[in-house]
Design a protein around this motif. Structure first.
Motif, PDB file in Angstrom:
ATOM      1  N   GLN A  82      12.921  13.171 -10.526  1.00  0.00           N
ATOM      2  CA  GLN A  82      13.610  12.031  -9.950  1.00  0.00           C
ATOM      3  C   GLN A  82      13.552  12.095  -8.424  1.00  0.00           C
ATOM      4  OE1 GLN A  82      17.666  12.012 -11.064  1.00  0.00           O
ATOM      5  NE2 GLN A  82      18.020   9.973 -10.261  1.00  0.00           N
ATOM      6  N   ASN A  83      13.799  13.301  -7.872  1.00  0.00           N
ATOM      7  CA  ASN A  83      13.745  13.482  -6.424  1.00  0.00           C
ATOM      8  C   ASN A  83      12.392  13.129  -5.859  1.00  0.00           C
ATOM      9  OD1 ASN A  83      16.275  14.283  -5.966  1.00  0.00           O
ATOM     10  ND2 ASN A  83      15.847  16.473  -6.183  1.00  0.00           N
ATOM     11  N   ARG A  84      11.344  13.652  -6.538  1.00  0.00           N
ATOM     12  CA  ARG A  84       9.993  13.434  -6.043  1.00  0.00           C
ATOM     13  C   ARG A  84       9.676  11.958  -5.998  1.00  0.00           C
ATOM     14  NH1 ARG A  84       7.898  17.016 -10.449  1.00  0.00           N
ATOM     15  NH2 ARG A  84       8.172  19.113  -9.664  1.00  0.00           N
ATOM     16  N   ILE A  85      10.009  11.247  -7.093  1.00  0.00           N
ATOM     17  CA  ILE A  85       9.675   9.831  -7.158  1.00  0.00           C
ATOM     18  C   ILE A  85      10.393   9.079  -6.047  1.00  0.00           C
ATOM     19  CG2 ILE A  85       9.949   7.742  -8.545  1.00  0.00           C
ATOM     20  CD1 ILE A  85       9.223   9.405 -10.968  1.00  0.00           C
ATOM     21  N   LEU A  86      11.673   9.401  -5.844  1.00  0.00           N
ATOM     22  CA  LEU A  86      12.432   8.722  -4.800  1.00  0.00           C
ATOM     23  C   LEU A  86      11.837   8.999  -3.421  1.00  0.00           C
ATOM     24  CD1 LEU A  86      16.178   9.003  -5.792  1.00  0.00           C
ATOM     25  CD2 LEU A  86      14.812   6.947  -5.474  1.00  0.00           C
ATOM     26  N   SER A  87      11.393  10.258  -3.202  1.00  0.00           N
ATOM     27  CA  SER A  87      10.841  10.599  -1.889  1.00  0.00           C
ATOM     28  C   SER A  87       9.490   9.959  -1.648  1.00  0.00           C
ATOM     29  CB  SER A  87      10.682  12.112  -1.734  1.00  0.00           C
ATOM     30  OG  SER A  87      11.823  12.771  -2.143  1.00  0.00           O
ATOM     31  N   LEU A  88       8.724   9.808  -2.721  1.00  0.00           N
ATOM     32  CA  LEU A  88       7.361   9.301  -2.536  1.00  0.00           C
ATOM     33  C   LEU A  88       7.274   7.785  -2.655  1.00  0.00           C
ATOM     34  CD1 LEU A  88       5.378  12.069  -4.415  1.00  0.00           C
ATOM     35  CD2 LEU A  88       5.305  11.581  -1.985  1.00  0.00           C
ATOM     36  N   LEU A  89       8.348   7.181  -3.143  1.00  0.00           N
ATOM     37  CA  LEU A  89       8.320   5.739  -3.362  1.00  0.00           C
ATOM     38  C   LEU A  89       7.963   4.940  -2.101  1.00  0.00           C
ATOM     39  CD1 LEU A  89       8.638   4.273  -5.984  1.00  0.00           C
ATOM     40  CD2 LEU A  89      10.986   3.690  -5.360  1.00  0.00           C
ATOM     41  N   PRO A  90       8.598   5.239  -0.946  1.00  0.00           N
ATOM     42  CA  PRO A  90       8.233   4.472   0.262  1.00  0.00           C
ATOM     43  C   PRO A  90       6.737   4.571   0.579  1.00  0.00           C
ATOM     44  CG  PRO A  90      10.124   5.886   0.686  1.00  0.00           C
ATOM     45  CD  PRO A  90       9.625   6.235  -0.675  1.00  0.00           C
ATOM     46  N   LEU A  91       6.182   5.775   0.408  1.00  0.00           N
ATOM     47  CA  LEU A  91       4.757   5.966   0.666  1.00  0.00           C
ATOM     48  C   LEU A  91       3.922   5.098  -0.263  1.00  0.00           C
ATOM     49  CD1 LEU A  91       2.499   7.818   2.050  1.00  0.00           C
ATOM     50  CD2 LEU A  91       2.556   9.059  -0.098  1.00  0.00           C
ATOM     51  N   TRP A  92       4.254   5.187  -1.555  1.00  0.00           N
ATOM     52  CA  TRP A  92       3.485   4.421  -2.539  1.00  0.00           C
ATOM     53  C   TRP A  92       3.545   2.931  -2.225  1.00  0.00           C
ATOM     54  CZ3 TRP A  92       5.687   7.270  -7.485  1.00  0.00           C
ATOM     55  CH2 TRP A  92       5.119   8.554  -7.536  1.00  0.00           C
ATOM     56  N   ILE A  93       4.748   2.464  -1.875  1.00  0.00           N
ATOM     57  CA  ILE A  93       4.912   1.028  -1.613  1.00  0.00           C
ATOM     58  C   ILE A  93       4.116   0.625  -0.371  1.00  0.00           C
ATOM     59  CG2 ILE A  93       6.563  -0.741  -0.898  1.00  0.00           C
ATOM     60  CD1 ILE A  93       8.619   0.645  -2.700  1.00  0.00           C
ATOM     61  N   VAL A  94       4.325   1.352   0.734  1.00  0.00           N
ATOM     62  CA  VAL A  94       3.713   0.932   1.998  1.00  0.00           C
ATOM     63  C   VAL A  94       2.189   1.026   1.931  1.00  0.00           C
ATOM     64  CG1 VAL A  94       3.487   1.492   4.437  1.00  0.00           C
ATOM     65  CG2 VAL A  94       5.739   1.386   3.393  1.00  0.00           C
ATOM     66  N   ILE A  95       1.683   2.203   1.493  1.00  0.00           N
ATOM     67  CA  ILE A  95       0.220   2.340   1.437  1.00  0.00           C
ATOM     68  C   ILE A  95      -0.344   1.463   0.318  1.00  0.00           C
ATOM     69  CG2 ILE A  95      -1.720   3.937   1.163  1.00  0.00           C
ATOM     70  CD1 ILE A  95      -0.467   4.936   3.506  1.00  0.00           C
ATOM     71  N   GLY A  96       0.373   1.400  -0.792  1.00  0.00           N
ATOM     72  CA  GLY A  96      -0.093   0.619  -1.934  1.00  0.00           C
ATOM     73  C   GLY A  96      -0.241  -0.851  -1.582  1.00  0.00           C
ATOM     74  N   ILE A  97       0.795  -1.411  -0.964  1.00  0.00           N
ATOM     75  CA  ILE A  97       0.751  -2.846  -0.670  1.00  0.00           C
ATOM     76  C   ILE A  97      -0.103  -3.154   0.555  1.00  0.00           C
ATOM     77  CG2 ILE A  97       2.132  -4.884  -0.049  1.00  0.00           C
ATOM     78  CD1 ILE A  97       4.374  -3.796  -1.719  1.00  0.00           C
ATOM     79  N   PHE A  98       0.083  -2.351   1.611  1.00  0.00           N
ATOM     80  CA  PHE A  98      -0.528  -2.749   2.877  1.00  0.00           C
ATOM     81  C   PHE A  98      -1.827  -2.018   3.220  1.00  0.00           C
ATOM     82  CE2 PHE A  98       4.000  -3.835   3.349  1.00  0.00           C
ATOM     83  CZ  PHE A  98       3.840  -5.206   3.450  1.00  0.00           C
ATOM     84  N   MET A  99      -2.274  -1.129   2.314  1.00  0.00           N
ATOM     85  CA  MET A  99      -3.575  -0.503   2.555  1.00  0.00           C
ATOM     86  C   MET A  99      -4.505  -0.811   1.383  1.00  0.00           C
ATOM     87  SD  MET A  99      -5.116   1.591   4.788  1.00  0.00           S
ATOM     88  CE  MET A  99      -6.877   1.794   4.658  1.00  0.00           C
ATOM     89  N   ILE A 100      -4.041  -0.439   0.167  1.00  0.00           N
ATOM     90  CA  ILE A 100      -4.869  -0.696  -1.014  1.00  0.00           C
ATOM     91  C   ILE A 100      -4.932  -2.192  -1.282  1.00  0.00           C
ATOM     92  CG2 ILE A 100      -5.107  -0.254  -3.485  1.00  0.00           C
ATOM     93  CD1 ILE A 100      -4.151   2.485  -3.029  1.00  0.00           C
ATOM     94  N   GLY A 101      -3.798  -2.872  -1.111  1.00  0.00           N
ATOM     95  CA  GLY A 101      -3.748  -4.328  -1.298  1.00  0.00           C
ATOM     96  C   GLY A 101      -4.811  -5.035  -0.482  1.00  0.00           C
ATOM     97  N   PRO A 102      -4.827  -4.826   0.850  1.00  0.00           N
ATOM     98  CA  PRO A 102      -5.849  -5.482   1.673  1.00  0.00           C
ATOM     99  C   PRO A 102      -7.278  -5.153   1.242  1.00  0.00           C
ATOM    100  CG  PRO A 102      -4.123  -4.618   3.073  1.00  0.00           C
ATOM    101  CD  PRO A 102      -3.799  -4.171   1.676  1.00  0.00           C
ATOM    102  N   LEU A 103      -7.513  -3.875   0.849  1.00  0.00           N
ATOM    103  CA  LEU A 103      -8.878  -3.524   0.435  1.00  0.00           C
ATOM    104  C   LEU A 103      -9.280  -4.310  -0.812  1.00  0.00           C
ATOM    105  CD1 LEU A 103      -8.929   0.352   1.043  1.00  0.00           C
ATOM    106  CD2 LEU A 103     -10.025  -1.431   2.401  1.00  0.00           C
ATOM    107  N   LEU A 104      -8.316  -4.476  -1.742  1.00  0.00           N
ATOM    108  CA  LEU A 104      -8.610  -5.229  -2.963  1.00  0.00           C
ATOM    109  C   LEU A 104      -8.865  -6.704  -2.643  1.00  0.00           C
ATOM    110  CD1 LEU A 104      -6.086  -3.683  -5.528  1.00  0.00           C
ATOM    111  CD2 LEU A 104      -8.559  -3.306  -5.326  1.00  0.00           C
ATOM    112  N   VAL A 105      -8.006  -7.279  -1.792  1.00  0.00           N
ATOM    113  CA  VAL A 105      -8.186  -8.683  -1.414  1.00  0.00           C
ATOM    114  C   VAL A 105      -9.547  -8.868  -0.745  1.00  0.00           C
ATOM    115  CG1 VAL A 105      -7.324 -10.545   0.058  1.00  0.00           C
ATOM    116  CG2 VAL A 105      -5.713  -9.132  -1.229  1.00  0.00           C
ATOM    117  N   MET A 106      -9.894  -7.882   0.103  1.00  0.00           N
ATOM    118  CA  MET A 106     -11.187  -7.969   0.786  1.00  0.00           C
ATOM    119  C   MET A 106     -12.332  -7.940  -0.228  1.00  0.00           C
ATOM    120  SD  MET A 106     -12.644  -5.541   3.809  1.00  0.00           S
ATOM    121  CE  MET A 106     -13.167  -4.193   2.768  1.00  0.00           C
TER     122      MET A 106
END
Lengths: 302, 359, 270
Positions: free
Chosen positions: A10-34
């Motif tokens: 539970q701790n790990r998921i909570l700690s890593l969630l911001p990373l997953w969200i930010v990189i997931g949406i604003f890094m992987i997302g743009p690459l997919l759209v591209m």
């Protein structure tokens, strides 16, 4: 360590969630759209027409002429080849300049070593645009080099050496930009090297050239490979050096992509070129991972 | 002993398996152990044997795979480390680098929400006990290794734990200091009356300090007993070899039973206790300490044993006897140094009770 | 022949002749262009490249240039928003990755962190441009802040991870052993010991954000110009001596922050 009765998941998921969200949406997302955009048709107004098409990729090699016929167009292939050659040359030059320096630094006392390595890293943390711009002052028409030639009477006032807007100017810019990235990993692998190995090799009748070839080079190979990747990859996609020192005359992959979005407004083609560059980089990284694994296996065998 | 012993720690069928990817390592295999109150108890074994794992399980730093651990008859397996009334002295001391000596020692008392006045008096009391009172304001990195060791001890003792766990606390010190600290630790344990569980791979440390020792190898407890018991009658070959020097000689059982007879491959016949599971003509291994063997001069026609190696040690010598592919180590006392030399033929003697059939 | 008193100079076998001089040239190559740029920023001539005399006039001119001031303010707004965000995300990620043991998303998560370093900056830049444009997100500086946060995460992560790895994990266990619960262990032990690492990470993220040019160039719309983008447009319009002055100031600022970081790190290591 895993303390009894504590839920780590539970701790790990909570700690890593911001990373997953930010990189997931604003890094992987743009690459997919591209990736999606690269498969669309371009729109005459500089946008995207939502219809599947491979024209973005086809444009890398072929052009449609006035009669609507598809014909081979080597223009972009030449840019790709130039990017490749310049990136290779910049990597090789960086290695040539950086290797002895890395070795020399690694042999200094701890105090001196730390200061010198800090001096190597400083340019990396300063603005690349400004550092490249400094070369315009040096190479440009009436710049430092030309005015010193004038001063010594080697060049008359009206003529110019035409140093700018050449492949050589871009090459200097690339080496200057990424040289620190070559030195740091080589230094790291040399610093760990046991000096007694060199004494042992000399004791066994090696001269200095053989010391470099038989001992220092093989032992710093991981650093050399690492440094070469760190220089080669950004050179391949460089934008600032070709833009400022090549003056838009000598396009490279990076400046070509930027051009598609800022001026030509052909997004699918630009996106396709970006995908192509990304694929090249991934290939290089896979190649690097293979090399690393081989090296580790070799090291483990011993 | 007449007084009734109180169980401080009961380790029952404790198994610990580490899982890393697809590989599983059994660090402890169904270990059983009882440690009594007021005891100086040592877990002894080679590195990677599971002794530190057992200590960390008692402290609560690892989750247990199977089994139970009781502290004064209370199950503690499900308590986090901060709820267990045991304290640890770490191998590398692990003093908090950003806190001074005083704050390090007061740390546990503060977490236990003790009165400010009590925190102060108790902190100075234990600092006094380890002779570190004048260093109270220093930071850990301003202390020598020995001083850090004392602070680590004080820090763990300050909250008055029911059991003190010590994980190879002397291994980072140099030899002289290590020997001095052995004595101090032992004294400290007597004075405080706290149960000490001490982990070490150093047999000398274990033998000199402990009330009882558990010898551990490959996750299994090999033997538990008082130092003398472990040294004089090891229960198996591992213990015999791990603690001190041992000769393990092969032979054949001639007469089984309590007053049995075995014949060594060297031709010597021995009277000794033969365990009931060994029958006539069974092959046996016989254990004997090198310092128990006495030698005397003999001649080639009388004895097959000759001195094949002679190692001078200054205050004594070790010699190796050879016969029929069997090597026997003997410690030679200083007064006999001049009598024997290499390639002499000799005969051996030893008291009956010092030889033992071993599994 | 008087060879008797002649002794060849002793040289350690690992000491190669000429490498010292080569290293001097190497540092010259790295620093002389920067030095020339700074010199020319004090040039009184109206033409950027012709030296006529020493003067502060271009620095003085900067202070009356509203565009440069707006761009500078924008740069600081972005850096002061993106660097803390990236540092917080990096701190939590480092805690999970270094202290979290082995778990299923470990490799995946460390891959995510290094992703912005692997992908060529120009690709990240145009991908982010397409992304914001196709979703119709046009929030001016906020777009830039988001893009910078993503790019700064790996830089903030490196020193924090290093600080955590250098920290004895037994310290946290010792605190737990001394009756400290999870929260108070984090507050009294982990956080104080990690603070220098977190500050280092923040400084690096800050420098990276202030210096970033390519991503900002592509992502920033009108009114969201940062200082490097402004400098670029000045260079493109033709080199004016003002560029030298503002560039020298930027260089000085970055070098100042990085030097601060260096001294700071050296203090931690001692």
């Amino acid at each position: 360590m895993n303390i009894q009765g504590e839920n780590k998941t539970q701790n790990r998921i909570l700690s890593l969630l911001p990373l997953w969200i930010v990189i997931g949406i604003f890094m992987i997302g743009p690459l997919l759209v591209m990736a999606v955009v690269s498969l669309m048709e371009s729109n005459v107004y500089g946008g995207v027409h939502f219809k599947f098409s491979l024209s973005g990729y086809r444009q890398i090699l072929f052009d449609t002429n006035l009669f609507d016929e598809i014909e081979f167009n080597p223009a972009y292939l030449i840019i790709i080849a130039r990017s490749f050659m310049l990136a290779l040359a910049a990597t090789f030059l960086s290695l040539l300049i950086g290797f002895p320096a890395a070795y020399f630094i690694s042999r200094q006392s701890d105090r001196v070593k730390n200061i010198l390595i800090f001096l190597v890293t400083i340019p990396f943390w300063t603005n690349l645009l400004i550092r490249t711009f400094a070369w315009i002052i040096i190479l440009g028409k009436g710049g430092v080099i030309e005015s010193s030639f004038n001063f010594f009477g080697l060049l008359d006032e009206e003529s110019s050496l035409n140093l700018m807007y050449t492949n050589s100017a871009i090459l200097i810019g690339l080496v200057y930009s990424y040289l620190p990235l070559m030195v740091l990993p080589i230094y790291a692998s040399m610093e760990k090297m046991d000096l007694r190995l060199l004494e042992a090799a000399t004791d066994l009748y090696s001269n200095r050239i053989e010391l470099i070839r038989k001992i220092i080079l093989p032992l710093s190979m991981p650093g050399i490979i690492g440094g070469s990747i760190l220089v080669f990859v950004p050179c391949l996609g460089a934008f600032i050096a070709p833009d400022l020192l090549g003056g838009g005359k000598k396009l490279l992959l990076g400046s070509l992509i930027q051009f598609q979005f800022s001026y030509a407004r052909n997004w699918p083609f630009g996106a396709a070129m970006a995908m192509f560059l990304l694929a090249l980089v991934i290939l290089v990284l896979i190649f690097n991972a293979r090399l690393n694994r081989k090296h580790r296996e070799y090291a483990n065998q011993k | 002993m007449m007084e009734k012993k109180v169980n401080a720690i009961d380790v029952r069928n404790v198994t610990k398996i580490y899982t890393s990817g697809n590989t599983q390592t059994k660090a402890l295999k169904s270990a059983n152990l009882t440690i009594y109150d007021n005891e100086f108890f040592t877990l002894l074994g080679p590195s990677g044997c599971g002794k530190t794992t057992l200590l960390r399980l008692i402290a609560g730093f690892e989750d247990i795979t199977e089994g139970s651990i009781n502290l004064f008859n209370q199950e503690i397996v499900n308590l986090p480390p901060n709820k267990r009334p045991v304290n640890t002295v770490f191998q590398q001391y692990s003093l908090f680098p950003h806190l001074n000596v005083y704050e390090n020692v007061a740390f546990g008392l503060r977490r236990l929400k003790k009165d400010a006045s009590l925190v102060e008096s108790r902190t100075f009391e234990v600092l006094e006990l380890v002779q570190m009172k004048e260093y109270a304001n220093r930071k850990p990195n301003q202390l020598s290794g020995g001083q850090q060791q004392r602070v680590a001890l004080a820090r763990a003792l300050a909250p008055e734990p029911k059991v003190l766990l010590l994980d190879e606390p002397l291994s980072a010190l140099d030899l002289k200091l290590r020997q001095a600290m052995r004595f101090e630790l032992k004294t400290l344990q007597r004075e405080t009356g706290i149960t000490f569980v001490f982990v070490t791979h150093d047999q000398e440390e274990a033998l000199t300090m402990s009330d009882r020792i558990a010898v551990i190898n490959e996750g299994e407890i090999q033997q538990i007993g008082e130092p003398e018991q472990i040294y004089e009658s090891p229960s198996n070959k591992f213990v015999a070899n791990f603690i001190g020097e041992a000769n393990l000689l092969s032979g054949v059982c001639k007469t089984p039973g309590e007053n049995g007879v075995c014949e060594l491959d060297t031709g010597h016949e021995l009277n000794l206790f033969v365990p009931p599971h060994i029958k006539q003509n069974d092959k046996v291994t016989i254990f004997i300490r090198p310092e128990r063997i006495k030698i005397e001069k003999s001649s080639k026609d009388k004895s097959q044993l000759s001195i094949s190696e002679f190692t001078y040690l200054g205050n004594a010598a070790t010699i190796q006897l050879k016969s029929n592919n069997q090597l026997i180590n003997v410690n030679l006392p200083i007064e006999d140094l001049k009598i024997f030399k290499k390639d002499d033929y000799v005969d051996i003697h030893f008291p009956k009770e010092s030889a033992q059939v071993i599994d | 022949m008087q060879t008797k008193n002649k002794k060849t100079k002793f040289r350690y076998v690992w000491n190669f002749p000429g490498f010292g001089g080569w290293t001097a040239i190497f540092f010259g190559f790295l620093y002389i262009p920067i030095f020339i740029l700074v010199c020319y920023s004090f040039n009184s001539s109206k033409f950027a490249m012709i030296w006529t005399g020493f003067s502060f006039r271009w620095y003085a001119k900067l202070f009356s240039n509203d565009d440069i001031q707006t761009a500078t303010i924008n740069s600081f707004i972005v850096a002061f928003a993106a660097a803390p965000l990236a540092t917080i995300i990096a701190t939590f990620s480092a805690l999970a990755l270094v202290r979290g043991g082995e778990f299923r998303f470990r490799e995946f998560s460390s891959g995510l962190i290094t992703l912005p370093l692997m992908v060529p900056e120009i690709v990240t830049a145009v991908a982010t441009l397409i992304f914001f444009a196709s979703l119709g997100i046009n929030l001016g500086l906020i777009n830039v802040i988001i893009a910078h946060t993503v790019f700064c995460i790996p830089f903030a992560f490196m020193p924090i991870k290093a600080a955590l790895e250098a920290m004895d994990p037994n310290l946290e266990l010792a605190a737990r052993d001394l009756y400290s619960d999870k929260t108070s262990t984090f507050k009294t032990i982990t956080l104080p010991l990690l603070t220098p690492g977190i500050l280092s990470g923040f400084m690096l993220a800050f420098v990276i954000s202030i210096d970033d040019f390519i991503i900002t160039l592509m992502v920033a719309g009108g009114g969201a110009t940062t200082l490097p983008v402004y400098i670029y447009s000045m260079v493109k319009m033709g080199v004016s001596p003002e560029v030298n002055a503002v560039s020298s100031l930027m260089l000085a600022f970055s070098i100042f922050i990085v030097t601060l970081y260096w001294f700071f790190n050296r203090k931690i290591n001692n």
